[in-house]
Design an enzyme around this catalytic site. Structure first.
Site, PDB file in Angstrom:
ATOM      1  N   ASP A  72       2.581   8.382 -50.891  1.00  0.00           N
ATOM      2  CA  ASP A  72       1.976   6.950 -50.997  1.00  0.00           C
ATOM      3  C   ASP A  72       2.824   6.017 -50.029  1.00  0.00           C
ATOM      4  O   ASP A  72       2.138   5.612 -49.292  1.00  0.00           O
ATOM      5  CB  ASP A  72       2.104   6.830 -52.516  1.00  0.00           C
ATOM      6  CG  ASP A  72       2.125   5.170 -52.910  1.00  0.00           C
ATOM      7  OD1 ASP A  72       2.109   4.259 -52.016  1.00  0.00           O
ATOM      8  OD2 ASP A  72       1.714   4.901 -53.970  1.00  0.00           O
ATOM      9  N   LYS A 128      -2.972  -5.705 -54.834  1.00  0.00           N
ATOM     10  CA  LYS A 128      -2.044  -4.390 -54.967  1.00  0.00           C
ATOM     11  C   LYS A 128      -1.160  -4.056 -53.612  1.00  0.00           C
ATOM     12  O   LYS A 128      -1.112  -4.478 -52.661  1.00  0.00           O
ATOM     13  CB  LYS A 128      -2.980  -3.218 -55.347  1.00  0.00           C
ATOM     14  CG  LYS A 128      -3.634  -3.740 -56.666  1.00  0.00           C
ATOM     15  CD  LYS A 128      -2.819  -3.679 -57.893  1.00  0.00           C
ATOM     16  CE  LYS A 128      -3.443  -3.804 -59.199  1.00  0.00           C
ATOM     17  NZ  LYS A 128      -2.460  -3.809 -60.520  1.00  0.00           N
ATOM     18  N   ASP A 167       3.022  14.739 -52.278  1.00  0.00           N
ATOM     19  CA  ASP A 167       2.254  15.462 -53.043  1.00  0.00           C
ATOM     20  C   ASP A 167       1.003  15.835 -52.288  1.00  0.00           C
ATOM     21  O   ASP A 167       0.790  15.517 -51.035  1.00  0.00           O
ATOM     22  CB  ASP A 167       1.840  14.641 -54.168  1.00  0.00           C
ATOM     23  CG  ASP A 167       1.010  13.411 -53.844  1.00  0.00           C
ATOM     24  OD1 ASP A 167      -0.010  13.612 -53.356  1.00  0.00           O
ATOM     25  OD2 ASP A 167       1.647  12.443 -54.242  1.00  0.00           O
ATOM     26  N   HIS A 182     -12.657  -1.553 -55.950  1.00  0.00           N
ATOM     27  CA  HIS A 182     -11.625  -0.351 -55.504  1.00  0.00           C
ATOM     28  C   HIS A 182     -11.816   0.453 -54.426  1.00  0.00           C
ATOM     29  O   HIS A 182     -13.154   0.549 -54.359  1.00  0.00           O
ATOM     30  CB  HIS A 182     -11.370   0.483 -56.847  1.00  0.00           C
ATOM     31  CG  HIS A 182     -10.436   1.453 -56.947  1.00  0.00           C
ATOM     32  ND1 HIS A 182     -10.661   2.533 -56.348  1.00  0.00           N
ATOM     33  CD2 HIS A 182      -9.324   1.345 -57.759  1.00  0.00           C
ATOM     34  CE1 HIS A 182      -9.350   3.213 -56.607  1.00  0.00           C
ATOM     35  NE2 HIS A 182      -8.566   2.535 -57.209  1.00  0.00           N
ATOM     36  N   ARG A 216      -6.945  -2.337 -54.010  1.00  0.00           N
ATOM     37  CA  ARG A 216      -7.494  -3.430 -54.740  1.00  0.00           C
ATOM     38  C   ARG A 216      -6.587  -4.694 -54.324  1.00  0.00           C
ATOM     39  O   ARG A 216      -5.608  -4.720 -53.834  1.00  0.00           O
ATOM     40  CB  ARG A 216      -7.389  -3.084 -56.211  1.00  0.00           C
ATOM     41  CG  ARG A 216      -8.088  -2.219 -56.827  1.00  0.00           C
ATOM     42  CD  ARG A 216      -8.141  -1.990 -58.353  1.00  0.00           C
ATOM     43  NE  ARG A 216      -6.632  -1.326 -58.450  1.00  0.00           N
ATOM     44  CZ  ARG A 216      -5.830  -1.506 -59.789  1.00  0.00           C
ATOM     45  NH1 ARG A 216      -6.532  -1.713 -60.746  1.00  0.00           N
ATOM     46  NH2 ARG A 216      -4.716  -0.622 -59.754  1.00  0.00           N
ATOM     47  N   ASP A 252      -0.808   1.933 -49.944  1.00  0.00           N
ATOM     48  CA  ASP A 252      -0.808   3.303 -50.500  1.00  0.00           C
ATOM     49  C   ASP A 252      -1.427   4.134 -49.443  1.00  0.00           C
ATOM     50  O   ASP A 252      -2.325   3.835 -49.041  1.00  0.00           O
ATOM     51  CB  ASP A 252      -1.519   3.569 -51.795  1.00  0.00           C
ATOM     52  CG  ASP A 252      -1.498   4.792 -52.602  1.00  0.00           C
ATOM     53  OD1 ASP A 252      -1.232   5.734 -51.751  1.00  0.00           O
ATOM     54  OD2 ASP A 252      -1.392   4.936 -53.624  1.00  0.00           O
ATOM     55  N   CYS A 270      -2.858   6.986 -49.401  1.00  0.00           N
ATOM     56  CA  CYS A 270      -4.214   7.605 -49.868  1.00  0.00           C
ATOM     57  C   CYS A 270      -5.335   6.762 -49.277  1.00  0.00           C
ATOM     58  O   CYS A 270      -6.498   7.298 -48.987  1.00  0.00           O
ATOM     59  CB  CYS A 270      -4.338   7.817 -51.231  1.00  0.00           C
ATOM     60  SG  CYS A 270      -4.518   6.522 -52.400  1.00  0.00           S
ATOM     61  N   TYR A 271      -5.226   5.242 -49.401  1.00  0.00           N
ATOM     62  CA  TYR A 271      -6.274   4.495 -48.958  1.00  0.00           C
ATOM     63  C   TYR A 271      -6.581   4.432 -47.223  1.00  0.00           C
ATOM     64  O   TYR A 271      -7.368   3.870 -46.873  1.00  0.00           O
ATOM     65  CB  TYR A 271      -5.998   3.234 -49.381  1.00  0.00           C
ATOM     66  CG  TYR A 271      -6.156   3.115 -51.078  1.00  0.00           C
ATOM     67  CD1 TYR A 271      -7.186   3.465 -51.746  1.00  0.00           C
ATOM     68  CD2 TYR A 271      -4.949   2.774 -51.812  1.00  0.00           C
ATOM     69  CE1 TYR A 271      -7.262   3.267 -53.123  1.00  0.00           C
ATOM     70  CE2 TYR A 271      -4.923   2.878 -53.255  1.00  0.00           C
ATOM     71  CZ  TYR A 271      -6.150   3.095 -53.881  1.00  0.00           C
ATOM     72  OH  TYR A 271      -6.205   3.183 -55.086  1.00  0.00           O
ATOM     73  N   HIS A 316      -1.757  12.927 -51.474  1.00  0.00           N
ATOM     74  CA  HIS A 316      -1.715  12.045 -50.578  1.00  0.00           C
ATOM     75  C   HIS A 316      -1.149  12.807 -49.206  1.00  0.00           C
ATOM     76  O   HIS A 316      -1.545  12.313 -48.017  1.00  0.00           O
ATOM     77  CB  HIS A 316      -0.358  11.200 -50.817  1.00  0.00           C
ATOM     78  CG  HIS A 316      -0.487  10.424 -51.914  1.00  0.00           C
ATOM     79  ND1 HIS A 316      -0.236  10.678 -53.203  1.00  0.00           N
ATOM     80  CD2 HIS A 316      -0.823   8.999 -51.850  1.00  0.00           C
ATOM     81  CE1 HIS A 316      -0.524   9.265 -53.644  1.00  0.00           C
ATOM     82  NE2 HIS A 316      -0.780   8.335 -52.855  1.00  0.00           N
TER      83      HIS A 316
END
Length: 486
Positions: A391, A314, A398, A241, A311, A317, A319-320, A401
């Protein structure tokens, strides 16, 4: 401009594949006509989004985050820092007073006033104090009870070198990262605290190359009671992850001085060696080739606008952008996947042949991952039209993020690497101080997609604080001056 190719489809439709197709269709609408001219960073809008949360309070939907109050503040303050904004003294003091209200009487910080101490809000609280705090009465720094904090850390330590995140809670490598960051910043590192931790971190690496949240320390066929601590293979718990991987890798970078000191002392017969943990016959290692490959594969294709997923299989996003994109600077500090200017004399992987493959140090990090594509994702897809970052479309913005998209934008723009002249081959305390403050932006190597209007400040690859805030709090607690840049 030709339409990007869609992801491969095996004609076996599942909910996962259908969501992937839908996401690609939405992201396709956000691709810029000119890849080199993305929308500008809506700096003023994002600042207003953050200021509104800070001064007026968070919307009602954040009620579920009552145990994450330190994180809400940290995400807001560090977002300000990345965008080059400094709070006025009155609002800094309000923040300091709020943070100190989260300090637990027995050490550490909780998620809110009167809540149990926990490693994750402890990290967020101390990092927030690094941003707004100062020495002296009411400044926050000298009001941290370091003696009780260290005792709290030791009370969470497990026989395999891991840490519970809180009393009567679970083991999680994110907690290990949060503890190590706080120990670094506040001068709390000791061999006692770090005993066994390198082995735990290494044990969390999965077959894919990324890291899971924890490992199984007591697992042996026929082990009555299940209390035998494994010395070698400890099965990782869960899949690789992005968040766990960043925390594990950053922790590995932080314990580098401890590993090197232990290695030197293990071959010494001096009295100092007796004070160090007994060295294991085979020092723990991680497999860098597998890790780098996994990280690279997490970056989305052109139709996904170059964002990162957390991941395998998936969705991308925002945040990654930090949790995965931020790992490449950490690897470069270890001599893995280094590009121009990132190479230094001692940057040799501890396990350069651990996975049976020779490492080619001539790779350029720009060829390993696409920094421009990540910037494009953040500017084109992660910015919400009404301000704040998210995201991906059509989701709402938010605080979480907003920070990690901005931090990802920072790591994609700047090359921040440790200068070898600042690194020290000295006892643990001195070496840790020098290692943490060796990170410096390489001037003249930034690549800012869309021009200076989109520039954000560089952030420390390990701590996710600005270099200035890192230097300020560490120079205070270590009572040392900042080494000169040479």
């Amino acid at each position: 401009m030709a339409q990007p190719r869609r992801s491969a489809d095996d004609q076996h439709h599942t909910e996962t594949s259908e969501v992937q197709v839908k996401t690609e269709s939405i992201l396709l609408e956000h691709l810029p006509l000119d890849p080199e001219s993305p929308p500008p960073l809506q700096r003023q809008g994002h600042l207003q989004f953050l200021v509104r949360n800070l001064l007026q309070g968070f919307p009602a939907r954040y009620t579920s985050q009552d145990a994450s109050q330190p994180w809400l503040l940290y995400w807001t303050l560090q977002s300000f820092s990345v965008m080059g904004v400094v709070l006025d003294p009155a609002h800094k003091q309000r923040a300091i007073d709020k943070i100190l209200a989260w300090q637990h009487p027995e050490g550490g910080f909780g998620g809110g006033p009167g809540q149990a101490a926990h490693l994750l809000p402890t990290y967020a609280s101390v990092c927030s104090l690094a941003i707004v705090g100062r020495p002296g009465p009411g400044g926050g720094w000298d009001q941290i009870n370091r003696e009780k904090l260290y005792a709290f850390f030791m009370s969470l330590k497990q026989p395999d070198g891991s840490f519970l995140v809180s009393h009567d809670a679970e083991v999680d490598v994110r907690g290990t990262y949060c503890l190590l960051v706080v120990a670094y910043l506040l001068d709390l590192l000791t061999p006692e605290l770090l005993r066994g931790t390198p082995g735990f971190i290494a044990s969390c690496q999965t077959y894919e190359g990324g890291f899971s949240s924890a490992s199984q320390p007591y697992y042996r066929a026929g082990d009555v009671g299940g209390e035998t601590l494994l010395e070698d293979v400890r099965p990782p718990l869960g899949e690789a992850h992005g968040g766990y991987t960043f925390c594990a890798l950053a922790s590995w970078v932080m314990i580098r001085p401890f590993l090197e000191l232990s290695s030197r002392l293990s071959s010494s017969s001096t009295a100092a060696a007796a004070a160090m943990p007994t060295p294991t016959p085979t020092p723990p290692t991680i497999e860098y080739t597998k890790l780098l490959r996994w990280l690279v594969l997490m970056q989305g294709a052109e139709i996904e606008v170059g964002g990162f997923r957390g991941r395998t299989n998936k969705l991308v996003d925002g945040c990654y952008s930090w949790w995965v994109g931020g790992c490449f600077a950490l690897l470069a500090s270890l001599g893995v996947g280094v590009g121009r200017g990132a190479r230094h004399a001692d940057a040799v992987p501890h396990d350069s042949t651990a996975d049976g493959e020779a490492w080619d140090d001539d790779d350029d990090d720009d060829a390993v991952w696409d920094k421009a594509a990540l910037q494009r994702y953040i500017l084109c897809a992660a910015q919400h039209p009404a301000a704040g970052l998210r995201d991906k479309p059509p989701k709402a913005a938010d605080a979480y993020h907003t920070l990690y998209c901005l931090a990802g934008l920072s790591t994609a723009q700047h090359n921040v690497n440790p200068l070898p002249a600042r690194r020290a081959q000295e006892p643990l305390r001195r070496a840790s101080f020098a290692d943490a403050l060796a990170w410096t932006e390489e001037e003249g190597t930034s690549h800012i997609l869309g021009g200076a209007v989109n520039r954000v400040n560089p952030t420390h690859p390990v701590f996710n604080l600005t270099i200035t805030h890192t230097q300020g709090i560490m120079s205070h607690f270590y009572t040392q001056t900042i080494p000169r840049r040479t």
